[in-house]
Motif scaffolding. Sequence first.
Motif, PDB file in Angstrom:
ATOM      1  N   VAL A  38       3.940  12.394 -14.646  1.00 27.48           N
ATOM      2  CA  VAL A  38       4.926  13.081 -15.469  1.00 27.48           C
ATOM      3  C   VAL A  38       6.253  12.309 -15.445  1.00 27.48           C
ATOM      4  N   SER A  39       6.545  11.651 -14.328  1.00 25.60           N
ATOM      5  CA  SER A  39       7.782  10.875 -14.173  1.00 25.60           C
ATOM      6  C   SER A  39       7.765   9.571 -14.972  1.00 25.60           C
ATOM      7  N   GLY A  40       6.583   9.190 -15.501  1.00 23.68           N
ATOM      8  CA  GLY A  40       6.457   7.961 -16.274  1.00 23.68           C
ATOM      9  C   GLY A  40       5.903   6.796 -15.483  1.00 23.68           C
ATOM     10  N   GLU A  41       5.784   6.941 -14.174  1.00 29.80           N
ATOM     11  CA  GLU A  41       5.257   5.865 -13.337  1.00 29.80           C
ATOM     12  C   GLU A  41       3.750   5.730 -13.544  1.00 29.80           C
ATOM     13  N   VAL A  42       3.259   4.481 -13.489  1.00 31.15           N
ATOM     14  CA  VAL A  42       1.845   4.198 -13.692  1.00 31.15           C
ATOM     15  C   VAL A  42       1.293   3.521 -12.445  1.00 31.15           C
ATOM     16  N   GLY A  43       0.149   4.002 -11.984  1.00 30.41           N
ATOM     17  CA  GLY A  43      -0.487   3.398 -10.815  1.00 30.41           C
ATOM     18  C   GLY A  43      -1.898   3.904 -10.653  1.00 30.41           C
TER      19      GLY A  43
ATOM     20  N   GLY B 101       0.800  -1.222   0.000  1.00 35.10           N
ATOM     21  CA  GLY B 101       0.000   0.000   0.000  1.00 35.10           C
ATOM     22  C   GLY B 101       0.831   1.271   0.000  1.00 35.10           C
ATOM     23  N   LYS B 102       2.146   1.147  -0.220  1.00 36.36           N
ATOM     24  CA  LYS B 102       3.033   2.315  -0.261  1.00 36.36           C
ATOM     25  C   LYS B 102       2.633   3.230  -1.414  1.00 36.36           C
ATOM     26  N   THR B 103       2.521   4.522  -1.128  1.00 35.88           N
ATOM     27  CA  THR B 103       2.116   5.463  -2.163  1.00 35.88           C
ATOM     28  C   THR B 103       3.310   6.245  -2.708  1.00 35.88           C
ATOM     29  N   THR B 104       3.142   6.702  -3.936  1.00 37.76           N
ATOM     30  CA  THR B 104       4.122   7.535  -4.625  1.00 37.76           C
ATOM     31  C   THR B 104       3.407   8.810  -5.037  1.00 37.76           C
ATOM     32  N   THR B 105       4.012   9.948  -4.772  1.00 41.79           N
ATOM     33  CA  THR B 105       3.396  11.232  -5.092  1.00 41.79           C
ATOM     34  C   THR B 105       3.941  11.751  -6.415  1.00 41.79           C
TER      35      THR B 105
ATOM     36  N   LYS C 201      -0.015  13.066 -15.718  1.00 40.53           N
ATOM     37  CA  LYS C 201       0.240  13.401 -17.117  1.00 40.53           C
ATOM     38  C   LYS C 201      -0.911  12.895 -17.981  1.00 40.53           C
ATOM     39  N   ASP C 202      -1.262  11.592 -17.830  1.00 38.43           N
ATOM     40  CA  ASP C 202      -2.328  10.968 -18.626  1.00 38.43           C
ATOM     41  C   ASP C 202      -3.253  10.172 -17.722  1.00 38.43           C
ATOM     42  N   ILE C 203      -4.537  10.140 -18.082  1.00 28.65           N
ATOM     43  CA  ILE C 203      -5.515   9.289 -17.404  1.00 28.65           C
ATOM     44  C   ILE C 203      -5.691   8.048 -18.275  1.00 28.65           C
ATOM     45  N   LEU C 204      -5.432   6.883 -17.710  1.00 27.38           N
ATOM     46  CA  LEU C 204      -5.445   5.650 -18.485  1.00 27.38           C
ATOM     47  C   LEU C 204      -6.756   4.873 -18.381  1.00 27.38           C
ATOM     48  N   THR C 205      -7.498   5.022 -17.279  1.00 28.75           N
ATOM     49  CA  THR C 205      -8.778   4.332 -17.115  1.00 28.75           C
ATOM     50  C   THR C 205      -9.843   5.035 -17.937  1.00 28.75           C
ATOM     51  N   LYS C 206     -10.598   4.264 -18.725  1.00 33.84           N
ATOM     52  CA  LYS C 206     -11.643   4.843 -19.579  1.00 33.84           C
ATOM     53  C   LYS C 206     -12.996   4.937 -18.876  1.00 33.84           C
ATOM     54  N   SER C 207     -13.268   4.050 -17.920  1.00 26.57           N
ATOM     55  CA  SER C 207     -14.579   4.052 -17.260  1.00 26.57           C
ATOM     56  C   SER C 207     -14.698   5.255 -16.320  1.00 26.57           C
ATOM     57  N   PRO C 208     -15.932   5.710 -16.035  1.00 28.67           N
ATOM     58  CA  PRO C 208     -16.122   6.903 -15.199  1.00 28.67           C
ATOM     59  C   PRO C 208     -15.706   6.713 -13.743  1.00 28.67           C
ATOM     60  N   ASN C 209     -15.665   5.456 -13.276  1.00 26.46           N
ATOM     61  CA  ASN C 209     -15.191   5.205 -11.917  1.00 26.46           C
ATOM     62  C   ASN C 209     -14.571   3.810 -11.839  1.00 26.46           C
ATOM     63  N   HIS C 210     -13.773   3.608 -10.797  1.00 29.05           N
ATOM     64  CA  HIS C 210     -13.125   2.306 -10.587  1.00 29.05           C
ATOM     65  C   HIS C 210     -12.947   2.119  -9.081  1.00 29.05           C
TER      66      HIS C 210
END
Length: 68
Positions: free
Chosen positions: A52-57, A26-30, A34-43
């Motif tokens: 912006v750093s290239g990390e995806v989560g 559950g460690k978070t990264t701040t 840059k981009d929103i990858l989920t297409k559905s309105p909620n998850h």
Amino acid sequence: MNGQQRSAIKPGLQVAIVLKHDQATGKTTTGIVKDILTKSPNHPHGIKVRLVSGEVGRVKQILGPTNA
């Protein structure tokens, strides 16, 4: 604010995400969205974004607009 609603997340926002390899701990990264990858309105586990750093989560918390 949690990151389950796509409408609440915009590029440029500062967010806390959980990376794939950190899901068990559950460690978070701040970072800045840059981009929103989920297409559905909620998850239920959070909207997936690329920072912006290239990390995806998945967004766990919206920290607010950047001061830049």
